[in-house]
Design an enzyme around this catalytic site. Structure first.
Site, PDB file in Angstrom:
ATOM      1  N   GLY A 198      48.034 110.979  91.076  1.00  0.00           N
ATOM      2  CA  GLY A 198      49.006 111.580  90.171  1.00  0.00           C
ATOM      3  C   GLY A 198      50.243 112.050  90.939  1.00  0.00           C
TER       4      GLY A 198
ATOM      5  CB  CYS B 205      47.058 122.036  95.295  1.00  0.00           C
ATOM      6  SG  CYS B 205      46.852 120.771  94.073  1.00  0.00           S
TER       7      CYS B 205
END
Ligand code: PLP
Length: 395
Positions: free
Chosen positions: A73, A333
């Site tokens: 992505g 993340c």
């Protein structure tokens, strides 16, 4: 992951669907030729990619030649923004609650960040004003990027309305949507007609990690990010991940056909999970009120984001991990960082409140038992943390 693990982190990654694993297996040791080759074995691998492309195009309601396979992505988002700026020239624009795969890229090219409302939805009036300012100053806008579904709090942006504003106020700009979190919840056929560029990531919908999709509608409109052997009609070079692409297409088809039955099942699980936490613990707020709630905010079925007073998410996640419960504080993340999420900050959530954020996310593998065990583990961890809070003394 052991049998006892409670996985409440589907927005970070979902387990692969069994059908997708089955579909990809032959491409490791049987049909392993490089699909760019000229022999029949290579053509066999190439056919598998063509069929996968047809399947993906069907689910997205686009033409097969508008589908570009990438590695994730992040690559799809980077390509959309950098490729648009490189080809068209001008400013890149995105909303403040975007994933870093968009936000950091727009910042890196000196673009503009549009504020969001208290529910993480782009402020459409502020966007229109910004585009008018650029137009009045004779500045070109290359691309406007707005995510379909927020990865932290699960709100849905009205991408069609945003696209309409862009067409009116900056007709030369491309509209990109990061739809990485969307396939399990939204019919993508209704989304694609409004945008020029759209990014997906297979590991969010039961496919493997390492496969992304970039839809580029209406022919090549942007420059490629990765240049080399000219694969994907010069739009993304690099040897194809044949097994991954086949599995991604299988997972996308399956996600598309299961969506209508999965959504009500997961709404019921999600509402029970959040409802019990709010009922059993003091000072727990559902960050985005339920779908169809008093503010009419659309939120996806798998998203259960709460802010828990009097605790810090880091400490809670530690105890949950010990109890074999997987959850997160912000996006995958960003977890590990002590800073509260940029999404909550952009929404105007008070820093103290945001420090107690807990992102629980459900998906195709979620069960009633996961919810039961999640509620038990979270209530007991919060109770334990609160009992250790230093009591304030007055002197
Ligand atoms: N965009 C959103 C909204 C996401 O949630 C993620 C992953 O968390 C990405 C982009 C990045 O996707 P990938 O992990 O495939 O690079």
């Amino acid at each position: 992951m052991s049998d006892s693990t409670v996985y409440l982190d589907h927005a970070a990654s979902t387990p692969m669907l069994p059908g997708a694993i089955e579909a990809m297996t032959p491409y490791f040791s049987e049909v392993y030729a490089n699909p760019s080759g000229s022999h029949r074995f290579a053509r066999q691998a190439r056919r598998a990619i063509d069929e996968a492309r047809d399947d993906v195009a069907e689910v997205l309601g686009v033409r097969p030649n508008e589908v570009v396979f990438t590695s994730c992505g992040t690559e799809s988002d980077n390509t959309a923004i950098l490729g648009a700026v490189s080809r068209i020239g001008g400013v890149a624009v995105c909303a403040a609650a975007e994933h870093h795969a968009v936000l950091h890229v727009v910042e890196a090219v000196g673009g503009d960040i549009v504020p969001v409302d208290g529910f993480a939805r782009i402020d459409v009036d502020a966007l229109a004003d910004l585009l008018d300012e650029h137009s009045a100053a004779g500045r070109n806008v290359a691309v406007v990027s707005v995510m379909a579904v927020n990865n932290e709090v699960g709100t849905v942006n009205d991408v069609a309305a945003v696209a309409a504003v862009v067409r009116r106020h900056a007709p030369g700009a491309l509209v990109h949507t990061d739809a990485v979190q969307a396939p399990s919840w939204l019919d993508l056929r209704a989304l694609t007609p409004h945008v020029d560029l759209l990014a997906l990531s297979a590991h969010k919908f039961g496919g493997p990690k390492g496969v992304g999709i970039l839809v580029e509608r209406g022919g090549p409109r942007i420059d490629p990010l990765i240049i080399g052997g000219g694969q994907e009609r010069e739009r993304r070079s690099g040897t194809h991940n044949v097994a991954g692409i086949v599995a991604a297409a299988t997972a996308l088809r399956s996600t598309d056909s299961e969506r209508a039955t999965e959504i009500p099942r997961l709404i019921q699980l999600r509402d029970r999970l959040v409802g019990e936490l709010v009922e059993q613990l003091d000072d727990v707020t559902e960050t985005i009120p339920r779908a169809g709630g008093e503010f009419g905010v659309e939120k996806v079925a798998g998203s259960a984001h709460v802010c828990i007073g009097g605790i810090e998410s880091e400490a809670l996640l530690f105890l949950l991990d010990e109890a074999d419960v997987c959850a997160s504080a912000a996006s995958a993340c960003a977890s590990g960082a002590m800073e509260p999420s940029h999404v909550l900050a952009a929404m105007g959530v008070d820093r103290e409140v945001a420090l107690g954020a807990l992102r629980l996310s459900l998906g195709h593998a979620s069960t009633e038992a996961d919810v039961d065990r999640g509620i038990e583990a979270i209530t007991s961890a919060v109770t334990r943390l609160r009992s250790h809070r230093p009591t304030r003394t007055t002197s």
